[in-house]
Design an enzyme around this catalytic site. Structure first.
Site, PDB file in Angstrom:
ATOM      1  N   ASP A   1      32.251  21.368  42.109  1.00 21.08           N
ATOM      2  CA  ASP A   1      32.032  22.805  42.271  1.00 21.08           C
ATOM      3  C   ASP A   1      33.074  23.546  41.449  1.00 21.08           C
ATOM      4  O   ASP A   1      34.276  23.419  41.706  1.00 21.08           O
ATOM      5  CB  ASP A   1      32.142  23.190  43.747  1.00 21.08           C
ATOM      6  CG  ASP A   1      31.164  22.410  44.618  1.00 21.08           C
ATOM      7  OD1 ASP A   1      30.047  22.132  44.132  1.00 21.08           O
ATOM      8  OD2 ASP A   1      31.508  22.075  45.759  1.00 21.08           O
TER       9      ASP A   1
ATOM     10  N   ASP B   1      20.294  24.858  52.871  1.00 25.77           N
ATOM     11  CA  ASP B   1      21.685  25.038  53.292  1.00 25.77           C
ATOM     12  C   ASP B   1      21.693  25.396  54.772  1.00 25.77           C
ATOM     13  O   ASP B   1      20.995  26.328  55.192  1.00 25.77           O
ATOM     14  CB  ASP B   1      22.357  26.157  52.490  1.00 25.77           C
ATOM     15  CG  ASP B   1      22.699  25.726  51.076  1.00 25.77           C
ATOM     16  OD1 ASP B   1      22.395  24.569  50.711  1.00 25.77           O
ATOM     17  OD2 ASP B   1      23.252  26.553  50.323  1.00 25.77           O
TER      18      ASP B   1
END
Length: 240
Positions: free
Chosen positions: A127, A9
């Site tokens: 998500d 990330d």
């Protein structure tokens, strides 16, 4: 065979991990391209990269670092974060990115994603926060159920679905295997579990359930690796 996706990330050019998607919680782990090379040396086939800054603002923000990752390794790269239009998709494809993850735009404009999936390798990122779809880098929660969004892409050309339980992401308290299985069943696509993986037992349990229900998919391993909770090299060898 379960596909393993070590994760990087990116926030402000560095490899970080968040807690439940909160940017203020970012813990810095180091140089992204060095991690990519480590994953390759361990035997990984893929690396899953997220442009966190891009996810929040809706456009690419870590292009220099993403290009550096691409040049540093021969891994297949699965990339998400801030990809909202075909121009950005083409830019990343030209850079050598292998699969693009479309999240927020998948809920807001599913027809666009279906169209892009005909020409490009596209994964839909779902998500979920308490079963509802979250968008804009998880900053907003919609009124659409995650399973309904998954159904939207059944019988389409998308390459994969990525199922992330935001409430577990970065918490090291276990994958939401039930949600992953539900999304895989209603979509009938290759499904990648993400969010909360705590140890190797999680990986083995997911593999067992995928086999039992004849589901093809994978798992993203992020914080559990960075915090030393899993032996990533051993897992990669097991599923090579």
């Amino acid at each position: 065979m379960l596909e393993i996706f070590p994760a990087i990330d990116l926030k402000d050019g560095q490899a970080v991990r968040l807690h439940q998607g909160d940017m203020a919680s970012a813990k810095i782990y180091g140089n992204a391209k060095e991690f990519a090379r480590k994953f390759q040396d361990m035997g990984s086939k893929w690396v899953h990269v997220v442009d966190l800054n891009g996810a929040f603002c809706g456009e690419p923000k870590n292009l220099k670092e993403i290009e550096a990752i691409r040049k540093s390794c021969n891994l297949k790269i699965q990339l998400g974060g801030g990809i909202r239009d075909e121009k950005t998709i083409k830019r990343y494809v030209d850079m050598g990115i292998d699969r693009l993850v479309l999240g927020s735009v998948a809920m807001k404009n599913p027809s666009f994603v279906k169209e892009m999936a005909v020409s490009y390798k596209i994964a839909v990122g779902i998500d979920a926060k308490k079963g509802m779809v979250a968008t804009e880098g998880w900053a907003q929660t919609s009124e659409m159920q995650a399973l309904d969004l998954a159904r939207e892409f059944k019988s389409t050309s998308i390459d994969a679905l990525i199922c992330t339980d935001i409430g577990r992401d970065g918490c090291l308290n276990g994958l939401n295997i039930d949600l992953t299985l539900q999304i895989a069943k209603v979509s009938d696509h290759f499904c990648i579990a993400s969010g909360g993986l705590k140890d190797e037992k999680d990986v083995l349990e997911l593999e067992k359930e995928f086999k039992r229900q004849n589901i093809k998919g994978g798992v993203i391993i992020g914080k559990a690796y960075y915090e030393g909770r899993v032996d990533l090299e051993s897992i990669l060898k097991r599923f090579a």
